[in-house]
Scaffold this active site. Structure first.
Site: not given
Ligand code: ATP
Ligand code: MG
Length: 154
Positions: A62, A66, A120
């Protein structure tokens, strides 16, 4: 947060640093598997259960995903992975130097995503929190994001 994250400069720190490692890899989704496997081998001396390994691997996937999708938005960049073992506690830090997060609390809410068009589900941080004992996020827009996660291996 159930647990305080263990830190090197923490004077309250009563645990012994058993081992540590750092790897840097390119922001590519195929490196997700490499990161999972690297950490799995690193913690083998602790004899983790299959469940612990599965939890840790999911959390790493995860966090790395990200960095690739949100941090660098599929563009080239480096991902930094630090792992430390304090007694029987694993502390992982996964860092990118990408776009960063403006509102960390909002980003960590279940089902919050800024990329619904990529299908996502916004559950990445929720999984990390569910599978690890503690998760902390440090981020600054335009500078990057660091996710620190901790889990005790019983
Ligand atoms: P999923 O992980 O379920 O595929 P997601 O990645 O959108 O979906 P999360 O992993 O919970 O969900 O992250 C939530 C939000 O936080 C993301 O949509 C993004 O906007 C932000 N985010 C997370 N990690 C990063 C990162 N490394 N850099 C920039 N923004 C991030
Ligand atoms: Mg994610």
């Amino acid at each position: 947060m159930d647990q305080e994250i263990l830190r090197e400069n923490d004077t309250e720190q009563k645990k012994r640093l058993v081992n540590e490692m750092q790897i840097v890899f390119e922001s590519k989704s195929e490196n997700e598997g490499f990161a999972r496997t690297a950490v799995a081998s690193f913690i083998m001396p602790l004899d983790p259960t299959i469940d612990d390994l599965a939890d840790i691997k999911t959390a790493i996937s995860e966090a790395v995903t990200n960095c690739v999708i949100h941090g660098y938005e599929m563009r080239p960049g480096k991902i930094f992975l630090d792992a430390a073992i304090w007694d029987r506690t694993l502390v992982l830090s996964i860092t990118d130097e990408g776009r960063g997060i403006a509102d960390i609390a909002k980003a960590m809410e279940p089902m919050y995503t800024t990329k619904p068009e990529l299908e996502r589900s916004g559950m990445g941080f929720s999984f990390m929190e569910a599978f690890m004992d503690a998760v902390e996020v440090e981020s600054a827009p335009g500078r990057g994001t660091r996710v620190i996660m901790q889990k005790a291996i019983r």
